[in-house]
Design a protein around this motif. Sequence first.
Motif, PDB file in Angstrom:
ATOM      1  N   ALA A 740      28.484   1.958   1.038  1.00 36.78           N
ATOM      2  CA  ALA A 740      29.723   2.180   0.294  1.00 36.78           C
ATOM      3  C   ALA A 740      29.676   1.497  -1.064  1.00 36.78           C
ATOM      4  CB  ALA A 740      30.914   1.669   1.107  1.00 36.78           C
ATOM      5  N   ILE A 741      29.226   0.252  -1.085  1.00 37.73           N
ATOM      6  CA  ILE A 741      29.169  -0.508  -2.346  1.00 37.73           C
ATOM      7  C   ILE A 741      28.223   0.172  -3.329  1.00 37.73           C
ATOM      8  CG2 ILE A 741      28.561  -2.729  -3.378  1.00 37.73           C
ATOM      9  CD1 ILE A 741      29.273  -3.964  -0.579  1.00 37.73           C
ATOM     10  N   GLU A 742      27.068   0.589  -2.836  1.00 40.55           N
ATOM     11  CA  GLU A 742      26.071   1.200  -3.715  1.00 40.55           C
ATOM     12  C   GLU A 742      26.566   2.540  -4.281  1.00 40.55           C
ATOM     13  OE1 GLU A 742      22.282  -0.790  -1.315  1.00 40.55           O
ATOM     14  OE2 GLU A 742      22.802   1.317  -1.019  1.00 40.55           O
ATOM     15  N   SER A 743      27.466   3.203  -3.585  1.00 44.05           N
ATOM     16  CA  SER A 743      27.968   4.487  -4.081  1.00 44.05           C
ATOM     17  C   SER A 743      28.923   4.325  -5.264  1.00 44.05           C
ATOM     18  CB  SER A 743      28.695   5.239  -2.949  1.00 44.05           C
ATOM     19  OG  SER A 743      29.951   4.628  -2.654  1.00 44.05           O
ATOM     20  N   GLN A 744      29.309   3.080  -5.572  1.00 47.19           N
ATOM     21  CA  GLN A 744      30.298   2.847  -6.622  1.00 47.19           C
ATOM     22  C   GLN A 744      29.721   2.110  -7.846  1.00 47.19           C
ATOM     23  OE1 GLN A 744      33.567   4.103  -6.041  1.00 47.19           O
ATOM     24  NE2 GLN A 744      32.364   4.986  -4.355  1.00 47.19           N
ATOM     25  N   LEU A 745      28.441   1.862  -7.886  1.00 42.03           N
ATOM     26  CA  LEU A 745      27.871   1.014  -8.944  1.00 42.03           C
ATOM     27  C   LEU A 745      28.066   1.605 -10.335  1.00 42.03           C
ATOM     28  CD1 LEU A 745      24.507  -0.150  -7.279  1.00 42.03           C
ATOM     29  CD2 LEU A 745      26.723  -1.313  -7.320  1.00 42.03           C
ATOM     30  N   HIS A 746      28.116   2.911 -10.452  1.00 37.80           N
ATOM     31  CA  HIS A 746      28.241   3.516 -11.787  1.00 37.80           C
ATOM     32  C   HIS A 746      29.615   3.288 -12.399  1.00 37.80           C
ATOM     33  CE1 HIS A 746      29.456   6.373  -8.727  1.00 37.80           C
ATOM     34  NE2 HIS A 746      30.167   7.056  -9.623  1.00 37.80           N
ATOM     35  N   HIS A 747      30.541   2.708 -11.636  1.00 40.76           N
ATOM     36  CA  HIS A 747      31.869   2.390 -12.179  1.00 40.76           C
ATOM     37  C   HIS A 747      31.910   1.021 -12.861  1.00 40.76           C
ATOM     38  CE1 HIS A 747      33.456   5.946 -10.349  1.00 40.76           C
ATOM     39  NE2 HIS A 747      33.262   5.529  -9.109  1.00 40.76           N
ATOM     40  N   ILE A 748      30.796   0.316 -12.901  1.00 38.22           N
ATOM     41  CA  ILE A 748      30.768  -1.007 -13.544  1.00 38.22           C
ATOM     42  C   ILE A 748      31.063  -0.857 -15.034  1.00 38.22           C
ATOM     43  CG2 ILE A 748      29.308  -2.983 -14.154  1.00 38.22           C
ATOM     44  CD1 ILE A 748      27.798  -2.556 -11.551  1.00 38.22           C
ATOM     45  N   ASP A 749      32.048  -1.578 -15.494  1.00 44.02           N
ATOM     46  CA  ASP A 749      32.435  -1.520 -16.904  1.00 44.02           C
ATOM     47  C   ASP A 749      31.380  -2.216 -17.762  1.00 44.02           C
ATOM     48  OD1 ASP A 749      34.036  -1.003 -19.133  1.00 44.02           O
ATOM     49  OD2 ASP A 749      35.015  -2.969 -18.976  1.00 44.02           O
ATOM     50  N   GLY A 750      30.905  -1.533 -18.807  1.00 46.41           N
ATOM     51  CA  GLY A 750      29.933  -2.115 -19.731  1.00 46.41           C
ATOM     52  C   GLY A 750      28.495  -1.943 -19.320  1.00 46.41           C
ATOM     53  N   LEU A 751      28.244  -1.306 -18.191  1.00 49.65           N
ATOM     54  CA  LEU A 751      26.879  -1.111 -17.709  1.00 49.65           C
ATOM     55  C   LEU A 751      26.145  -0.089 -18.579  1.00 49.65           C
ATOM     56  CD1 LEU A 751      24.730  -1.573 -15.446  1.00 49.65           C
ATOM     57  CD2 LEU A 751      25.818   0.321 -14.203  1.00 49.65           C
ATOM     58  N   ALA A 752      24.892  -0.403 -18.947  1.00 49.40           N
ATOM     59  CA  ALA A 752      24.079   0.531 -19.727  1.00 49.40           C
ATOM     60  C   ALA A 752      23.788   1.777 -18.903  1.00 49.40           C
ATOM     61  CB  ALA A 752      22.775  -0.141 -20.153  1.00 49.40           C
ATOM     62  N   ASP A 753      23.483   2.871 -19.587  1.00 47.79           N
ATOM     63  CA  ASP A 753      23.157   4.098 -18.865  1.00 47.79           C
ATOM     64  C   ASP A 753      21.913   3.908 -18.006  1.00 47.79           C
ATOM     65  OD1 ASP A 753      23.528   6.808 -18.160  1.00 47.79           O
ATOM     66  OD2 ASP A 753      21.954   7.384 -19.556  1.00 47.79           O
ATOM     67  N   HIS A 754      20.937   3.139 -18.488  1.00 47.56           N
ATOM     68  CA  HIS A 754      19.717   2.875 -17.743  1.00 47.56           C
ATOM     69  C   HIS A 754      19.814   1.475 -17.135  1.00 47.56           C
ATOM     70  CE1 HIS A 754      18.541   5.913 -20.744  1.00 47.56           C
ATOM     71  NE2 HIS A 754      17.696   6.339 -19.823  1.00 47.56           N
ATOM     72  N   PHE A 755      19.582   1.383 -15.829  1.00 49.86           N
ATOM     73  CA  PHE A 755      19.612   0.068 -15.200  1.00 49.86           C
ATOM     74  C   PHE A 755      18.719   0.062 -13.964  1.00 49.86           C
ATOM     75  CE2 PHE A 755      23.015   2.357 -13.034  1.00 49.86           C
ATOM     76  CZ  PHE A 755      22.969   1.906 -11.708  1.00 49.86           C
ATOM     77  N   LEU A 756      18.372  -1.140 -13.525  1.00 47.91           N
ATOM     78  CA  LEU A 756      17.641  -1.342 -12.284  1.00 47.91           C
ATOM     79  C   LEU A 756      18.626  -1.832 -11.227  1.00 47.91           C
ATOM     80  CD1 LEU A 756      14.459  -3.263 -13.528  1.00 47.91           C
ATOM     81  CD2 LEU A 756      14.723  -0.803 -13.169  1.00 47.91           C
ATOM     82  N   TYR A 757      18.605  -1.185 -10.067  1.00 49.59           N
ATOM     83  CA  TYR A 757      19.390  -1.691  -8.955  1.00 49.59           C
ATOM     84  C   TYR A 757      18.471  -2.512  -8.064  1.00 49.59           C
ATOM     85  CZ  TYR A 757      21.921  -2.059  -4.611  1.00 49.59           C
ATOM     86  OH  TYR A 757      22.511  -2.559  -3.483  1.00 49.59           O
ATOM     87  N   VAL A 758      18.846  -3.787  -7.848  1.00 46.68           N
ATOM     88  CA  VAL A 758      17.972  -4.731  -7.146  1.00 46.68           C
ATOM     89  C   VAL A 758      18.738  -5.371  -5.997  1.00 46.68           C
ATOM     90  CG1 VAL A 758      16.317  -6.601  -7.447  1.00 46.68           C
ATOM     91  CG2 VAL A 758      17.022  -5.258  -9.438  1.00 46.68           C
ATOM     92  N   ASN A 759      18.255  -5.189  -4.777  1.00 45.23           N
ATOM     93  CA  ASN A 759      18.788  -5.968  -3.664  1.00 45.23           C
ATOM     94  C   ASN A 759      18.316  -7.404  -3.796  1.00 45.23           C
ATOM     95  OD1 ASN A 759      18.306  -3.080  -1.783  1.00 45.23           O
ATOM     96  ND2 ASN A 759      20.295  -4.060  -1.918  1.00 45.23           N
ATOM     97  N   ASP A 760      19.075  -8.338  -3.222  1.00 46.58           N
ATOM     98  CA  ASP A 760      18.693  -9.732  -3.407  1.00 46.58           C
ATOM     99  C   ASP A 760      17.473 -10.129  -2.580  1.00 46.58           C
ATOM    100  OD1 ASP A 760      19.775  -9.838  -0.895  1.00 46.58           O
ATOM    101  OD2 ASP A 760      21.262 -11.387  -1.339  1.00 46.58           O
ATOM    102  N   ASP A 761      16.959  -9.230  -1.735  1.00 43.66           N
ATOM    103  CA  ASP A 761      15.725  -9.535  -1.013  1.00 43.66           C
ATOM    104  C   ASP A 761      14.509  -8.898  -1.690  1.00 43.66           C
ATOM    105  OD1 ASP A 761      16.143  -6.875  -0.439  1.00 43.66           O
ATOM    106  OD2 ASP A 761      15.932  -7.066   1.726  1.00 43.66           O
ATOM    107  N   VAL A 762      14.696  -8.409  -2.908  1.00 40.50           N
ATOM    108  CA  VAL A 762      13.611  -7.795  -3.681  1.00 40.50           C
ATOM    109  C   VAL A 762      13.234  -8.731  -4.820  1.00 40.50           C
ATOM    110  CG1 VAL A 762      13.006  -5.886  -5.225  1.00 40.50           C
ATOM    111  CG2 VAL A 762      14.216  -5.433  -3.083  1.00 40.50           C
ATOM    112  N   PHE A 763      11.929  -8.887  -5.047  1.00 39.59           N
ATOM    113  CA  PHE A 763      11.434  -9.835  -6.038  1.00 39.59           C
ATOM    114  C   PHE A 763      10.367  -9.170  -6.914  1.00 39.59           C
ATOM    115  CE2 PHE A 763      12.634 -11.917  -2.136  1.00 39.59           C
ATOM    116  CZ  PHE A 763      13.477 -12.932  -2.556  1.00 39.59           C
ATOM    117  N   PHE A 764      10.355  -9.542  -8.182  1.00 34.89           N
ATOM    118  CA  PHE A 764       9.313  -9.101  -9.107  1.00 34.89           C
ATOM    119  C   PHE A 764       8.161 -10.098  -8.990  1.00 34.89           C
ATOM    120  CE2 PHE A 764      13.302  -7.472 -10.626  1.00 34.89           C
ATOM    121  CZ  PHE A 764      13.020  -6.165 -10.986  1.00 34.89           C
TER     122      PHE A 764
END
Length: 944
Positions: A740-764
């Motif tokens: 449910a949360i992930e289905s609403q991310l595009h409503h973030i105010d000020g978010l760039a058109d291009h973004f990376l979605y990162v779960n907190d268990d994912v690491f670079f």
Amino acid sequence: MKIVYLLTWPFEMGGTERSIITQAEAMAHRHQVEIVGVISSRPEPFFPIPTAVAHRVLVRTDAEGLPSAVEGVDLPPRRLEELHAAPSRLIPGGWESAFSQLTDLAMTRWLRELDCDVLVTTTPALLAIGSELAPHRVVVVHQEHRTSERRGATLAPLMSHGPRVDAVAFLTTPSVEHFRDAWGSAAPTLIQVLNPLTPDLRPVSGHKRPLIVAAGRLTAEKRFDHLIDAFAPIAEAHPQWTLRLFGSGPQEPALRRQISRKQLTDQVEIMGPSSVMSAEWAAASIAALSSRNEGLSLVIQEAMAAGTPVVSYACPNGPAQLITHGVDGLLVENGNVGELTTALISLVRDGERRQALGEAARLRARAFAAETIAETWEGHFLDLLADVRDGETRLERVIRRTLDPPRHRPSRRDAADDVVIDTPLVPPAAPSGTTGTDTVDQPLRPSSREKILLLAGSEVAANTALLPEDARQENLRIAVEAIAVTGSPGFRLPGPGARTTIVVPDRDRRRIAEALSRAADVGGLYVAAVDQNGRASRGVLTDEAYDFWRSEPTRVRLFRRWADPQRTLLYGAELGCDLAFWHDEGDHLVGHGEGIVSEIPWEWLTERTTVTHGGVPVAELSRLSGFTSVDTVTFDIDAVYTWVDGSDPAWLTTRRSRRAEAGGRLHLEADSEARYRSRDELRYSLRSLEYHAPWVRHVFLVTAGQVPSWVAEDHPGLTIVDHRDLFQRPADLPTFNSHAIESQLHHIDGLADHFLYVNDDVFFGRPVSPDMFFTPGGLPRVFKSPTLVGFPSGEAPPHVRAALNNRALLRRDFGRTITNGMLHVAHPMRRSLLTELEERYPVEYALTAGHPFRHDEDLSVTSSLVQHYGLLTGQAVYGNIRAAYVGLGGDDIGRRLGQLLTERNFDVFSIGDFHDTGLPEEEVDDMVRSFLQAYWPFPGRYES
């Protein structure tokens, strides 16, 4: 230098085998290394042998012990069996029963053609064979891996053949002195070198858990019965404390009877062997050793490396070589159970002393690092090779050394010390015309700002705070300043990628080399030649690079080597700045294909401008200023994280209430506490983002009204977003459904058109570039998983149901079927594409957003649906990424995390919780937290 290690049973599980494989791996970083085994019935080695180390077995046998393959021997099977059954003529059976006339034949043929510089033997029987059959030009070094003076029948070949080889190495000083006295004037070169520790992840003890750990084969020699007797009074006075014994062996039944007789079954546990002892030591607060005799025990070394203080009998002869009583552990009279109890209980009662001894032990354990030991061996091998003379037999060489022993030279690194130079020492200048590389007896140069360490033969600066971009900026700054000092008209050459290339006229090469040599006082400053493919050779210190500059490399990489104090994070050539030396051809300056142009008119150099690049003022050519390649990603890219504090009492109360409202039975996946368990992953995932993807413009952290205590809320590059700012319908909240949360991310105010979605268990895991995630034209890349969605029957977990719902939706509208999932990585997203998707499927989106827990009707938008929709509509393309996943449900967590830490060869990896684990949760916590801190030790800008 080519080094060959000779083992009897190379694929077996033993301390000698593990030590040799570890040593060989470390030596393979600089030399050609091979492990040769005499015999094996195992198809694969018990301890993995790295790909950099060649290995072979001379005689292979099957499960029944019959020979199946013999290297260099072509005889009928019947004849092979006859030879294998016949006793060896080279090695008496009392020395080693494994040998036969077949091994005689195989070893004789192999040794006759042996082509190497150094042969290392590992048992007295192999010492005897090597001394007799190895070519005279080969230096033969024998390594002892036991308390040698206490050998039984195997002492005979050591005593008789030891003086016939070039050197014999022992683990302890008492062993060296014993054999020096025993051999007298016939003694070969005698060496004392520690065993190396494997370069695995070493979690660190917190010194708080009421747990004592001991490990070893359950034999009479280890005297675990003493340890149980010593623990009994502790168990009575401190019932919260536990003793764990790791190992198996013939004494196990007797030990279990003793435990039962003393009514200690609730406090003494026999655990069996463990493949992750580094984690077991870290889980303990005290380590104990009660052996009758002990060599240079790996048990002690591993415990000390985990920062766990060791209480040991002062038995002959290793413990006293490793433990300084009262400083990094405790030694008690050998066999005195009462003293053992007293020492243990003193640490049980005094947590501060446990911690102080443990921290000192961990510092001491730095001397056991494989690279440190390898460098010590390298020094000994080079010294021995320098003494080889043409035409001289080995026996003549040994006799000459005996009559005229060489002047003692200190090794390049004393294995017992950590080289740190704090004082302003300056080495003597190298004479004109010399290479300046023989610095064996010279002190290291100090830095005006950092301590200088010697690590694996390389001078490095101690790093206590620099992130990769800081180090990259430092390398660029040094290059620019060196060029400026010479007055050379250097300029930055535009091009793709993070590395900066500065062009310098070839006529200024000598002056720049001199400037860089003078800059060496910062410490750890290197130059390396760069080939046509952009690969750098091994670096040379700038003030020792006389021969390097004489070779006139056309492209040079300048960099400092940095290491954090724990030696888990190293910076080097990957962050360097390149200098391209272009040559004069009339009215043009001509290069070698380093960038966007290969030649320029000299007159362009008169039109230079200064710009700030990577935080450093750099000269550019006005004609090329502002140049941007079509391969370059130029648009802003943000990052979005979703996070929840699963330990927050208010959040838990709300979740329980919402759970009661939902009613019915939830799948374990939707209702598991593991989904909300936190080991501070978010902190380290953000660090990994800053370390390896510094090009991200802004981070949005989506939470349920919570803020991590350590987050810098006022940082201009970070915005906290509450669920209430995303969901269009207040009735959908509170939610505990990631779909449910992930289905609403595009409503973030000020978010760039291009973004990376990162779960907190994912690491670079290493530096990544924007074009790994987006095309220059802005299309997101998708990363296909080999895992099939399949066609499950019966009940399926919610994430599979969501994938099936995605499939049904796209099959209905596009007639195409999803077959595979997507890798669990950082997902490239377009806000506009997510908006388009919601507008196309408003009913399905509304259903997903309205489920407070994962539900069979959910869509998985960000992990599958948007990627496949993008592919089908021409708004996404496939990409390539090197990714790994470590599940915390197995018992090999320590090994997996250790590989990630040492190799650092994945772009992205994830660490996933399981509902059930094979290890205690506290131990998993310790391993994961230690790993994360070791991988990214320095706080980032998002931390307060």
